[in-house]
Design an enzyme around this catalytic site. Structure first.
Site, mmCIF file in Angstrom:
data_model
loop_
_atom_site.group_PDB
_atom_site.id
_atom_site.type_symbol
_atom_site.label_atom_id
_atom_site.label_comp_id
_atom_site.label_asym_id
_atom_site.label_seq_id
_atom_site.Cartn_x
_atom_site.Cartn_y
_atom_site.Cartn_z
ATOM 1 C CE1 TYR A 127 -43.539 -2.836 59.895
ATOM 2 C CE2 TYR A 127 -44.255 -4.837 60.511
ATOM 3 C CZ TYR A 127 -44.382 -3.780 60.547
ATOM 4 O OH TYR A 127 -45.785 -3.441 60.934
ATOM 5 C CE LYS A 180 -44.131 13.719 56.982
ATOM 6 N NZ LYS A 180 -45.241 14.538 57.233
ATOM 7 C CG ASP A 213 -48.873 14.024 56.853
ATOM 8 O OD1 ASP A 213 -48.378 13.670 55.777
ATOM 9 O OD2 ASP A 213 -48.273 15.160 57.386
ATOM 10 C CG ASP A 237 -48.756 -2.724 60.523
ATOM 11 O OD1 ASP A 237 -49.809 -3.697 60.545
ATOM 12 O OD2 ASP A 237 -48.421 -2.593 61.657
ATOM 13 C CG ASP A 241 -55.014 -1.947 62.131
ATOM 14 O OD1 ASP A 241 -54.581 -3.030 61.450
ATOM 15 O OD2 ASP A 241 -54.576 -2.198 63.441
#
Ligand code: ATP
Length: 374
Positions: A127, A180, A213, A237, A241
């Site tokens: 970002y 990750k 994941d 982010d 959701d």
């Protein structure tokens, strides 16, 4: 109660934003009257409409109004999110993005025991916006930035939160660090190392590491097992959701952006242009963000009445929901404003009869754990 009034800067945003801010203001009016809160409001122009009008999504005058206020309440903006909210987060150093997801009995969901909070690092990662084209546009690169300082302070925020937060159902207090780092060994690797280092100061809190994941899978497989999640900006982010879908969808998912002295509260969702102007947007994500804001003001401004107002607001939301007054996305038929008006009436009723025992699961004891612990 502090005597000085609290100035709230309000961004109405785009799409469903104006309807949601209107709903929030209806509820706030009722809270101000019922709890004698000293709140003032200033409207701040920002978002796609402002971009079209003036060529700038967040003009300097708007940014100044936000800076001069005590706290910001923001409805979603559209395509100009990068120039508005991402800029505000970075320039005001609102480093902790706090996104609770919990089940309410009146909101249909496949789950009933979800009660987790995602703490997303809010100032770095992809970002930072360093994107480049090369080879005449045939190659594009983006820079991912992770620093020890930002990783440690967000980890500290997450652990402090895990220590103080009231859980809906007792379970081991835990912080899961999601990255990750098996692929992004240097950047995500640094984030994990710093979280691990902070975790040693909190032996009472279980610390786990999880790849993003696996986390995406576990959030659906066993969401009730999560307590506090700490993660970098992009994964946060996406996972928030996903988490919102465990508890009834984006329409009921609030969030806080917390800095050392300032905070901004907003729904997790975007401006949903597909339903704008239809009067069916769920105002609960926005109204729950107001609840978080009141708790934050309670903590940081030592405003007991703000806490009481937040508590009553939570009760009013649950009672109105239980009576079936809800928007179509969560199985009702009410409009945005009908929900807001009903909550507002219920607040007045509850405030006139209430004795305050704080038995609710505060989503937001959390909102500034670092400030409250120092
Ligand atoms: P962004 O990419 O800007 O973060 P988003 O991914 O959160 O946005 P939205 O456009 O806000 O996406 O929402 C996706 C869908 O969720 C919308 O098309 C809409 O149908 C639904 N939705 C979002 N917010 C609400 C709400 N408050 N009430 C009802 N439905 C909503």
């Amino acid at each position: 109660m502090v005597n000085k009034s609290i100035l709230i800067s309000c961004i109405e945003g785009d799409g469903i934003g104006p309807e949601l801010l209107q709903a929030a203001r209806i509820v706030l009016k009722s809270l101000v009257e019922s709890f004698d809160l000293k709140l003032d409001f200033v409207n701040v122009a920002a978002g796609d409409r402002e971009l079209r009008k003036t060529g700038r999504a967040l003009p300097n005058e708007s940014f100044k109004l936000i800076q001069e206020s005590d706290v910001c309440l923001k409805a979603p903006v559209g395509e100009s999110a990068k120039e508005t909210i991402v800029r505000i987060r970075q320039e005001l150093d609102l480093y902790a993005n706090v996104r609770p997801a919990r089940n309410y009995p009146f909101i249909p969901s496949k789950f009933s025991d979800v009660d987790l909070v995602i703490v997303r690092e809010n100032t770095e990662d992809l970002y930072v916006g360093f994107e480049r084209r090369a080879q005449n546009g045939r190659k594009a690169t983006a820079l991912k930035v992770v620093t020890s300082k930002a990783s440690e302070r967000i980890a500290k925020f997450a652990f402090e939160l895990a220590m103080v937060r009231k859980q809906a159902r007792e379970k081991p207090r835990s912080v899961v660090c999601i990255t990750k780092s098996n692929v992004l060994r240097i950047t995500d690797g640094l984030f994990v190392k710093r979280c691990e280092r902070v975790s040693r100061k909190y032996p009472q809190v279980l610390f786990q590491k999880m790849y993003v994941d696996t986390a995406a899978m576990n959030l659906i497989r066993a969401p009730e097992s999560f307590d506090v999640i700490v993660t970098t900006n992009m994964y946060g982010d996406i996972l928030s959701d996903e988490a919102s879908q465990l508890v009834g969808g984006l329409g009921v998912s609030p969030s806080a952006n917390i800095g050392r002295k300032f905070a901004l509260f907003e729904p997790v969702h975007g401006c949903a242009p597909d339903i704008a102007g239809k009067g069916i947007a769920n105002p609960l994500a926005m109204i729950l963000s107001v609840e978080m804001m009141l708790d934050w003001l309670g903590e940081t401004r030592l405003c007991k009445r703000c806490h009481e107002a937040a508590q009553t607001l939570d009760k009013a939301i649950c009672s109105i929901g239980a009576s079936g007054i809800k928007t179509p996305d969560i199985g009702g038929r009410a409009t945005t404003l009908q929900v807001a008006e009903a909550i507002s009436k219920e607040i007045k009723l509850l405030a006139s009869s209430s004795s305050f025992s704080d038995d609710r699961v505060e989503m937001t004891k959390l909102v500034n754990p670092i400030a409250s612990s120092t």
